[in-house]
Design a protein around this motif. Sequence first.
Motif, mmCIF file in Angstrom:
data_model
loop_
_atom_site.group_PDB
_atom_site.id
_atom_site.type_symbol
_atom_site.label_atom_id
_atom_site.label_comp_id
_atom_site.label_asym_id
_atom_site.label_seq_id
_atom_site.Cartn_x
_atom_site.Cartn_y
_atom_site.Cartn_z
ATOM 1 N N ALA A 1 0.809 -0.961 -5.699
ATOM 2 C CA ALA A 1 -0.201 -1.109 -5.158
ATOM 3 C C ALA A 1 -1.423 -1.511 -6.257
ATOM 4 O O ALA A 1 -2.340 -2.310 -5.997
ATOM 5 C CB ALA A 1 -0.925 0.042 -4.247
ATOM 6 N N LYS A 2 -1.439 -0.824 -7.351
ATOM 7 C CA LYS A 2 -2.344 -1.129 -8.570
ATOM 8 C C LYS A 2 -2.072 -2.194 -9.194
ATOM 9 O O LYS A 2 -3.050 -2.988 -9.377
ATOM 10 C CB LYS A 2 -1.937 0.125 -9.615
ATOM 11 C CG LYS A 2 -2.672 -0.149 -10.827
ATOM 12 C CD LYS A 2 -4.030 -0.213 -10.509
ATOM 13 C CE LYS A 2 -4.808 -0.361 -12.101
ATOM 14 N NZ LYS A 2 -6.478 -0.909 -11.946
ATOM 15 N N LEU B 1 -6.173 1.417 5.075
ATOM 16 C CA LEU B 1 -5.413 1.426 3.659
ATOM 17 C C LEU B 1 -4.366 2.573 3.944
ATOM 18 O O LEU B 1 -4.803 3.691 4.409
ATOM 19 C CB LEU B 1 -6.240 1.692 2.567
ATOM 20 C CG LEU B 1 -6.980 0.634 1.917
ATOM 21 C CD1 LEU B 1 -7.906 0.905 0.960
ATOM 22 C CD2 LEU B 1 -5.948 -0.291 1.437
ATOM 23 N N GLN C 1 -7.066 6.421 -1.884
ATOM 24 C CA GLN C 1 -6.873 6.457 -3.128
ATOM 25 C C GLN C 1 -6.767 4.585 -3.754
ATOM 26 O O GLN C 1 -7.093 4.444 -4.921
ATOM 27 C CB GLN C 1 -6.348 7.410 -4.141
ATOM 28 C CG GLN C 1 -4.712 6.976 -3.987
ATOM 29 C CD GLN C 1 -4.126 7.695 -2.984
ATOM 30 O OE1 GLN C 1 -4.686 8.175 -1.980
ATOM 31 N NE2 GLN C 1 -2.631 8.156 -3.189
ATOM 32 N N ILE C 2 -6.365 4.180 -2.811
ATOM 33 C CA ILE C 2 -6.169 2.662 -3.206
ATOM 34 C C ILE C 2 -7.272 1.932 -3.652
ATOM 35 O O ILE C 2 -7.547 0.943 -4.462
ATOM 36 C CB ILE C 2 -5.151 1.955 -2.386
ATOM 37 C CG1 ILE C 2 -3.955 2.322 -2.232
ATOM 38 C CG2 ILE C 2 -5.279 0.376 -2.603
ATOM 39 C CD1 ILE C 2 -3.034 1.711 -1.160
ATOM 40 N N ILE D 1 3.861 1.465 -9.767
ATOM 41 C CA ILE D 1 2.620 1.704 -8.755
ATOM 42 C C ILE D 1 2.241 0.091 -8.371
ATOM 43 O O ILE D 1 1.313 -0.284 -8.914
ATOM 44 C CB ILE D 1 1.580 2.644 -9.266
ATOM 45 C CG1 ILE D 1 1.876 3.810 -9.724
ATOM 46 C CG2 ILE D 1 0.562 2.819 -8.181
ATOM 47 C CD1 ILE D 1 0.945 4.557 -10.575
ATOM 48 N N ALA E 1 0.975 -1.298 0.135
ATOM 49 C CA ALA E 1 0.153 -0.232 0.273
ATOM 50 C C ALA E 1 0.833 1.268 -0.087
ATOM 51 O O ALA E 1 0.488 2.304 -0.376
ATOM 52 C CB ALA E 1 -1.145 0.122 1.301
ATOM 53 N N ARG E 2 2.048 1.361 0.389
ATOM 54 C CA ARG E 2 2.975 2.313 0.639
ATOM 55 C C ARG E 2 3.493 2.937 -0.833
ATOM 56 O O ARG E 2 4.040 3.699 -1.102
ATOM 57 C CB ARG E 2 3.845 2.253 1.508
ATOM 58 C CG ARG E 2 3.540 2.448 2.989
ATOM 59 C CD ARG E 2 4.794 1.829 3.859
ATOM 60 N NE ARG E 2 5.104 0.477 4.108
ATOM 61 C CZ ARG E 2 5.679 -0.157 4.955
ATOM 62 N NH1 ARG E 2 6.571 0.585 5.835
ATOM 63 N NH2 ARG E 2 5.912 -1.257 5.081
ATOM 64 N N GLN E 3 3.467 1.687 -1.870
ATOM 65 C CA GLN E 3 3.709 2.174 -3.368
ATOM 66 C C GLN E 3 2.367 2.397 -4.120
ATOM 67 O O GLN E 3 2.171 1.707 -4.749
ATOM 68 C CB GLN E 3 4.543 0.882 -3.726
ATOM 69 C CG GLN E 3 5.489 0.451 -3.033
ATOM 70 C CD GLN E 3 6.582 -0.707 -3.777
ATOM 71 O OE1 GLN E 3 6.573 -0.651 -4.994
ATOM 72 N NE2 GLN E 3 6.729 -1.659 -2.858
ATOM 73 N N ASP E 4 1.811 3.564 -3.665
ATOM 74 C CA ASP E 4 0.557 3.885 -4.008
ATOM 75 C C ASP E 4 0.559 4.982 -5.387
ATOM 76 O O ASP E 4 -0.363 5.178 -6.003
ATOM 77 C CB ASP E 4 -0.379 4.285 -3.079
ATOM 78 C CG ASP E 4 0.210 5.649 -2.545
ATOM 79 O OD1 ASP E 4 1.322 5.554 -2.026
ATOM 80 O OD2 ASP E 4 -0.499 6.784 -2.361
ATOM 81 N N ARG E 5 1.830 5.505 -5.466
ATOM 82 C CA ARG E 5 2.093 6.545 -6.698
ATOM 83 C C ARG E 5 3.546 6.279 -7.217
ATOM 84 O O ARG E 5 4.290 5.979 -6.423
ATOM 85 C CB ARG E 5 1.784 7.732 -6.025
ATOM 86 C CG ARG E 5 2.648 8.340 -4.925
ATOM 87 C CD ARG E 5 2.007 9.524 -4.324
ATOM 88 N NE ARG E 5 3.005 10.049 -3.169
ATOM 89 C CZ ARG E 5 2.919 9.656 -1.944
ATOM 90 N NH1 ARG E 5 2.634 8.400 -1.858
ATOM 91 N NH2 ARG E 5 4.048 10.010 -1.222
ATOM 92 N N PHE F 1 -8.161 1.954 -7.234
ATOM 93 C CA PHE F 1 -7.321 0.833 -7.905
ATOM 94 C C PHE F 1 -7.964 -0.486 -8.429
ATOM 95 O O PHE F 1 -7.749 -1.043 -9.340
ATOM 96 C CB PHE F 1 -6.065 0.271 -7.275
ATOM 97 C CG PHE F 1 -5.149 1.767 -7.116
ATOM 98 C CD1 PHE F 1 -5.172 2.810 -7.488
ATOM 99 C CD2 PHE F 1 -3.907 1.343 -6.353
ATOM 100 C CE1 PHE F 1 -4.469 4.036 -7.410
ATOM 101 C CE2 PHE F 1 -3.218 2.563 -6.206
ATOM 102 C CZ PHE F 1 -3.363 3.606 -6.690
#
Length: 339
Positions: free
Chosen positions: A118-119, A138, A142-143, A116, A104-108, A146
Amino acid sequence: MATITEPKLISGNANKQLASAVARRMSMHRGMNLGLVDARVERFNDGEIFVEVFENVRGEDMYVIQPNSNPANDNLMELLIMADALRRSSAARITAVIPYFGYARQDRRTKSRTPISAKLVANMITGAGVERVLTMDLHASQIQGFFDIPVDNLYAAPIFALDIQHHFKKRLENVTIVSPDVGGVGRARELAKRIGSPLAIVDKRREKPGEIAEMTVIGEVKDRTCIVIDDIVDTAGTLCKAAEVIMQAGAKEVHSYITHGVLSGPAIERVTNSVMKSLVITDTIEPTEATRNAKNIRIVPTAPMFAQAILNTWNGTSISSLLHTDTLLPIYEGTYSPI
């Protein structure tokens, strides 16, 4: 005559303690045994994961309880393979209950040529046949976007509010909620509003990743009991440093409430030796023996909330009702005295 089927739970190896606790709570609510589905989730000698379900799940409403905690990749693969096994066994619906959503910390994209992740994980979960996701806190809201399937994101704030009102009830007027960074202000503000406390912020500036150049407390903390709120504690370096800065600003004592206790590397030692009087985490990640034995770490249960959320999903009633104290307090009956 149509038969009324019950929700069925299945668990991987990531957090069987939580899965069993959820099953017990649901059994109590339904007045019948709703134990975990009999299955084996094993590894071959080369590390490949193998899943076999020993019960009939055709036409059943299945709930796979599996946080993506350490080892994140193994636990994620267990989730995907269990979902695939259930889909190929003709389960009517598969809901992934992911108390801690890894990656989740890799969301952008933080810089050029980075993923990305999380996507990517969201795509993998959907592709495995999961039709709904139930998770907690989360890292970035914004996740939810995704996924192309419904995502219910529960919050630990209502549980933390009950716990704070129970353990600090004689000095609640002297409590200040503290966000450890500007990005977590929304989370901290929500909890502060619930318990009627003021809010402070620790502003931190980094010269480069992994190093904190400067920390400044914004807000009044002098002679106050300060409670730091965050969603993840990993190595606990930032958290312990923030506690020191708050104490240097004149706070009477510092406690921390963190949803997901990753607690990797030197985290336990740091927390034990820090100025924090207590660190409160949930059991979304299965606590290690060292975590359980740490003198100033306490664990609050999430099984009552997850059990009720699963039942609400199964029978088509509101999940958001679990965010209200009037709804949550009876679920935690016996754990906290009435407010």
